[in-house]
Design an enzyme around this catalytic site. Structure first.
Site, PDB file in Angstrom:
ATOM      1  N   GLU A 141     -21.355 -12.088  42.047  1.00  0.00           N
ATOM      2  CA  GLU A 141     -20.637 -12.461  43.521  1.00  0.00           C
ATOM      3  C   GLU A 141     -21.271 -11.735  44.572  1.00  0.00           C
ATOM      4  OE1 GLU A 141     -16.212 -12.069  43.882  1.00  0.00           O
ATOM      5  OE2 GLU A 141     -16.022 -13.063  41.871  1.00  0.00           O
TER       6      GLU A 141
ATOM      7  N   GLU B 245     -13.788  -8.961  37.465  1.00  0.00           N
ATOM      8  CA  GLU B 245     -13.309  -7.779  38.119  1.00  0.00           C
ATOM      9  C   GLU B 245     -12.205  -7.298  37.441  1.00  0.00           C
ATOM     10  OE1 GLU B 245     -13.139  -8.462  42.212  1.00  0.00           O
ATOM     11  OE2 GLU B 245     -15.083  -9.124  42.315  1.00  0.00           O
TER      12      GLU B 245
HETATM   13  O1  IFM Z   1     -11.897 -13.730  46.172  1.00  0.00           O
HETATM   14  C1  IFM Z   1     -12.514 -12.651  45.633  1.00  0.00           C
HETATM   15  C2  IFM Z   1     -12.683 -12.977  44.144  1.00  0.00           C
HETATM   16  O2  IFM Z   1     -11.589 -13.508  43.430  1.00  0.00           O
HETATM   17  C3  IFM Z   1     -12.977 -11.599  43.112  1.00  0.00           C
HETATM   18  N1  IFM Z   1     -14.169 -11.060  44.158  1.00  0.00           N
HETATM   19  C4  IFM Z   1     -13.811 -10.730  45.596  1.00  0.00           C
HETATM   20  C5  IFM Z   1     -13.763 -11.934  46.112  1.00  0.00           C
HETATM   21  C6  IFM Z   1     -13.548 -11.671  47.571  1.00  0.00           C
HETATM   22  O3  IFM Z   1     -12.540 -10.841  47.797  1.00  0.00           O
END
Ligand code: IFM
Length: 451
Positions: free
Chosen positions: A352, A170
Site C-alpha cells: 500500500e 497492518e
Molecule cells: O484505508 C487504509 C487501509 O485500510 C489500511 N492502510 C491505510 C489506508 C489509509 O488510511
C-alpha cells in the site's frame, strides 16, 4: 523460498497493483448470509465515524466488481490485492460455512484472472466476526486457532487459483487503535488487552501460514505491515523515549516475532506473561515476502492521555500534508524500505502507498488530481532510489483502486485512483490512474527475481 534466504529464481517483471479491502468497498453488508463484523457494530456507535457513515453500501463492489475489474484491465493493472470478509465465509466466525459468501469470491477471483490480473488475497483486513468478538476476539488466545481454521477454508476453496496470500493487513494499526489508542473497532482502551491481542494475532499468523502452506501448492505467503519511521516531535528526552516506544509497537511488534522469533526489547518484558513455551516456534514460520505499507512518518510526543504514555505530535511546519493531515515526506519511504530490508532481509512488496486529497470531478467527468500525481511520482522515485542502493523491492500497489470507506473518517477522505460518486455509484477514473497506467507501461521491462 523461506525467510532470510535470497531467491535464486528466474527474473520476472516487477508487479504493479492496486489494493482494496472488504469492509471498505464491498457493501452488501446484510446480503447472502454475511454475518456481522466488529466494524458493523463499531460504525453504529454514536460519534465514532464522521457523518455517521457505515460500510453498509460502500462502493457496492459486491455487485459492481465486474466494472471495477474492467477498469483495472483497461489501465493495465497487473495485480489486485483484496481481502476476504471472514463473516461472509463463516457468519459466526467458526462452524457453519456460508456457500453464498464463498461463491462471491469465486466470481471475483475468476473475473480478475480472466482479465489477466493476478489475485492477491488478504485474509484479514480488520473485519473480525462480531460473534468472535463476543467471545473476547483477539484478546482470547483461541482466536488464533479460529483464524487458522478460517484460513484453511479459504485455502481449500481458492488455492487452485490464488497463490499470493497475506495473513493480516497492518496488525500494528488495528491492535494499537482497536485496543489502546482508541478510534477503531472494537473500541477498547487497555494496555493489557493490547498486549494480549498482539500475541494472539502473531500466533494466528503462524498457524494460518502452516495451513496455507499445507493446502496450497506453490503458495507465496506473507503478512502486510504498516511501517512508518517514528520520530520524536521535539528534542525533549521524553519525546525520544515515546518515539522509541511507538516504534516498538508500530513497526516491530509483528515482524520481529514473525521473522526473528523475539519481541522487540522495548516491549519484550511486557509480553512475557502472555507467552507459553514454544510460542515463537509457532509464530516464526517461513514466509516468502514482507508486505510493506507506507504513507508518512509519524511524529511522537510523550503524553499522559493514554496507557502507552504517548501521542501524535506535529511534523515541522514547512512539511506539506495530505487532507488526512499526514506529512508528505518521500524520503521517509526510502528510509523505512532500507530499514526493513536490513532488519529482515526478505523480498519486499510495497502493498500500500497512496494519499487522500479533496478530489472534485469537472462537469465533463474528468477528475484532475495533480497533488496525488505529485505524491505518487515522488514516492515511486524514492522507492526506486532504495532499489538502486540494493533494497529488494519486487512490486508496488497503490492504495486504493477506488475511493472508499476510510474507517473513522467515513467517506470524507478519498484515496482512490477512481473517483466514486457515492449517490449514483458512478466510477470516474482520476488523472492519477492515467499516470499510473503510464508508469506501468514505462517500467514494463523492469526485471526482478520472483518469489
Ligand atoms: O484505508 C487504509 C487501509 O485500510 C489500511 N492502510 C491505510 C489506508 C489509509 O488510511
Amino acid at each position: 523460498m523461506t525467510a532470510g534466504r535470497a531467491s535464486a529464481k528466474a527474473p520476472s517483471r516487477f508487479t504493479w497493483g492496486v489494493a482494496t479491502s472488504s469492509y471498505q468497498v464491498e457493501g452488501a453488508a446484510h446480503e447472502d448470509g454475511r454475518g456481522l463484523s466488529i466494524w458493523d457494530t463499531y460504525s453504529r456507535l454514536p460519534g465514532k465515524i464522521k457523518n455517521g457513515d457505515t460500510g453498509d453500501v460502500a462502493c457496492d463492489h459486491y455487485h459492481r466488481y465486474r466494472e471495477d475489474v474492467a477498469l483495472m484491465r483497461e489501465f493495465g493493472v497487473e495485480a489486485y490485492r483484496f481481502s476476504v470478509a471472514w463473516p461472509r465465509i463463516l457468519p459466526e466466525g467458526r462452524g457453519a460455512i456460508n456457500e453464498a459468501g464463498l461463491a462471491f469470491y469465486d466470481r471475483l477471483i475468476d473475473a480478475v484472472i480472466a482479465a489477466g490480473i493476478e489475485p492477491w488475497l488478504c485474509l484479514y483486513h480488520w473485519d473480525l466476526p462480531q460473534s468472535l468478538q463476543d467471545k473476547g476476539g483477539w484478546t482470547n488466545r483461541d482466536c488464533a486457532q479460529w483464524f487458522a481454521d478460517y484460513a484453511n477454508v479459504v485455502a481449500h476453496r481458492y488455492g487452485d487459483r490464488v497463490k499470493r496470500f497475506a495473513t493480516f493487513n497492518e496488525p500494528s494499526v488495528f491492535t494499537l487503535f482497536g485496543f489502546c489508542l482508541g478510534g477503531q473497532a472494537p473500541g477498547i482502551v487497555d494496555r493489557s488487552m493490547l498486549l494480549r491481542a498482539i500475541h494472539h494475532v502473531n500466533l494466528g499468523h503462524g498457524a494460518a501460514v502452516d495451513r496455507l502452506r499445507a493446502s496450497v501448492k506453490k503458495a507465496s505467503l506473507g503478512a502486510i505491515h504498516n511501517c512508518q519511521p517514528c520520530r520524536p516531535a521535539t528534542e525533549k528526552p521524553e519525546d525520544r523515549v515515546a518515539a522509541e516506544t511507538l516504534d516498538a509497537y508500530w513497526n516491530l511488534a509483528f515482524p520481529d516475532p514473525q521473522f526473528r522469533g523475539v519481541y522487540p526489547p522495548a516491549i519484550a518484558g511486557l509480553m512475557t506473561p502472555h507467552l507459553k513455551p514454544d510460542d515463537f516456534e509457532h509464530i516464526c514460520r517461513p514466509v516468502d515476502w514482507f508486505g510493506l505499507n507506507h504513507y508518512s512518518p509519524v511524529y511522537v510526543v510523550a503524553s499522559n492521555n493514554n496507557p502507552l504514555g504517548l501521542w501524535f505530535g506535529s511534523a515541522p511546519a514547512d512539511v506539506p500534508r495530505s487532507t488526512m493531515g499526514w506529512p508528505v515526506e518521500p524520503d521517509a519511504f526510502r528510509e523505512i524500505l532500507t530499514t526493513m530490508h536490513k532488519r529482515y532481509g526478505v523480498p519486499i512488496y510495497v502493498t500500500e502507498n497512496g494519499t487522500a486529497y479533496a478530489d472534485k470531478p469537472t462537469p465533463d467527468g474528468k477528475v484532475p488530481d495533480e497533488p496525488r500525481i505529485s505524491y505518487l511520482t515522488a514516492y515511486t522515485a524514492a522507492m526506486f532510489d532504495a532499489i538502486a542502493t540494493g533494497v529488494d523491492v519486487r512490486g508496488y500497489f497503490v492504495w486504493a483502486l477506488l475511493d472508499n470507506f476510510e474507517w473513522s473518517s467515513g467517506y470524507s477522505e478519498r484515496f482512490g485512483l477512481v473517483y466514486v460518486d457515492y449517490p449514483t455509484q458512478r466510477r470516474l477514473p482520476k488523472e492519477s490512474f492515467r499516470w499510473f497506467a503510464d508508469q506501468i507501461k514505462g517500467h514494463s521491462a523492469l526485471s526482478v527475481p520472483t518469489v
